[in-house]
Design an enzyme around this catalytic site. Structure first.
Site, PDB file in Angstrom:
ATOM      1  N   GLU A 193       0.880  -1.177   0.000  1.00  8.33           N
ATOM      2  CA  GLU A 193       0.000   0.000   0.000  1.00  8.33           C
ATOM      3  C   GLU A 193       0.904   1.210   0.000  1.00  8.33           C
ATOM      4  O   GLU A 193       1.737   1.387   0.886  1.00  8.33           O
ATOM      5  CB  GLU A 193      -0.934  -0.017   1.210  1.00  8.33           C
ATOM      6  CG  GLU A 193      -1.986   1.090   1.160  1.00  8.33           C
ATOM      7  CD  GLU A 193      -1.619   2.285   2.014  1.00  8.33           C
ATOM      8  OE1 GLU A 193      -1.369   3.355   1.415  1.00  8.33           O
ATOM      9  OE2 GLU A 193      -1.569   2.150   3.239  1.00  8.33           O
ATOM     10  N   CYS A 241      -1.192   8.741   3.863  1.00  4.24           N
ATOM     11  CA  CYS A 241      -1.202   8.326   2.465  1.00  4.24           C
ATOM     12  C   CYS A 241      -2.547   8.619   1.817  1.00  4.24           C
ATOM     13  O   CYS A 241      -2.638   8.801   0.605  1.00  4.24           O
ATOM     14  CB  CYS A 241      -0.861   6.844   2.350  1.00  4.24           C
ATOM     15  SG  CYS A 241      -1.850   5.777   3.397  1.00  4.24           S
TER      16      CYS A 241
END
Length: 356
Positions: A147, A181
């Site tokens: 990720e 993120c």
């Protein structure tokens, strides 16, 4: 809660959620399920407890041994988590704590041919390097669960409730000093309402308090270290020099702070990389071009989070079907997915798919 910053409270809760989630998921495994072997878990500094714990727990509960390497900036939190796992009964010979930097520890771990797989959260560039390394040296069935970041966008049309949208934009772009993120990086505002909307947004920004995260009055804390501060500040100076600055706040003189900034862009096409800090870009669009906006977002190749504020249900459906991202948020902020409720993860340059 009185002794831990609010983001810290949320992270402790998320770490607990990961442990409970994977414990429950493990009960659903078939009786003849076979573990893969040894996993390397490489976690980031921005969620030094939650993501670290989640990666390790997922690998352990499925019967694998774990080599856990936290981010070099935050090893102490991970070390305490490992101590607690040992105290809870996890055998020391199946969980090994390996702090250090990427070149001296991370690269050597991911190059070991005995690996069954790697769990990684971090930059796209490092994830791609790990992927190439696994393909070169690991066994054929080794996996990469990754990720990474993204150029996360939000679209606000003329029907959106401006107070709600502004609240969610401020949270998405500036909470945690933009060091998520999932954070909002580029905002598209419909041209018809842009002037009034930006006036409200800039007014809301003026209420933000920058300072010590231990204080409940603080809204925006520091960035992770001096290197990050200088990189973000250099970008802001460059953009301001180009005449792109729309709004910026002041920052404390001491500490590694970056003031929230807002810059003007014509669109996401102008963004070359993710700026991992409290920096928001704004572009305008006309209603008839909304499909082209989504196509431009898709064309960048990232696909982590996307937000939309609108009161038109048909538009929501159209955007959800057209956008290529892992997580779509409608009429809310685009950070803070809840473990077990909202599967989180990206596609394309943003990762290998949803996690817990």
């Amino acid at each position: 809660a009185g002794k831990i910053p609010l983001d810290g409270v949320a992270e402790v809760r998320e770490a607990v959620d990961f442990l409970r989630y994977y414990a429950l998921e493990a009960r659903r495994l078939p009786a003849d399920a076979v573990a893969r072997g040894t996993f390397v878990c490489i976690s980031p500094w921005n969620f030094p407890l939650a993501i670290f714990t989640g990666q390790v727990a997922a690998a352990l509960v499925t019967g694998n041994a774990v080599l856990a390497k936290p981010a070099e900036q935050t090893p102490l939190i991970a070390a305490r988590a490992v101590e607690l796992l040992y105290e809870a009964g996890v055998p020391r010979d199946v969980l090994h704590f390996l702090p250090g930097d990427g070149p001296s520890v991370g690269q050597r771990l991911t190059a070991d041919p005995r690996l069954a797989g790697v769990c990684f959260t971090g930059s796209t560039q490092v994830a791609q390097a790990i992927n190439r390394q696994i393909a070169k040296t690991a066994r054929p069935d080794a996996v990469l669960i990754a990720e990474t970041g993204g150029l996360n966008a939000m679209i606000v049309d003329s029907t959106a409730l401006p107070e709600q949208a502004v609240r969610d934009i401020v949270a998405s772009a500036f909470q945690s000093a933009g060091q998520r993120c999932s954070a909002l990086r580029i905002l598209y505002v419909q041209q018809d309402v842009e002037e009034r909307f930006l006036e409200m947004l800039f007014g809301a920004m003026e209420t933000l308090e920058l300072g010590d995260p231990w204080l409940l009055s603080t809204d925006v804390g520091p960035v992770i270290d001096e290197e990050a501060r200088e990189n973000i500040a250099a970008y802001c100076r460059e953009m301001e020099g180009k005449g792109r600055l729309l709004k910026k706040l002041g920052a404390p003189a001491e500490g590694v702070f970056v003031a929230p900034h807002v810059f003007r862009l014509t669109g996401i096409e102008e963004m070359e990389r993710e700026i991992f800090g409290p920096v928001l870009h704004v572009a305008r669009f006309v209603a008839a071009q909304i499909d082209q906006v989504v196509d431009a977002i898709n064309a960048k190749g990232y696909g982590l989070t996307f937000g939309v504020h609108t009161r038109v249900d048909a538009r929501v459906q159209r955007l959800v079907e057209r956008i290529h991202v892992g997580n779509v948020y409608v009429n809310r902020n685009q950070i803070g997915a809840v473990v077990g409720s909202q599967p989180f993860g990206g596609e394309g340059l943003s990762g290998t798919g949803p996690k817990a």
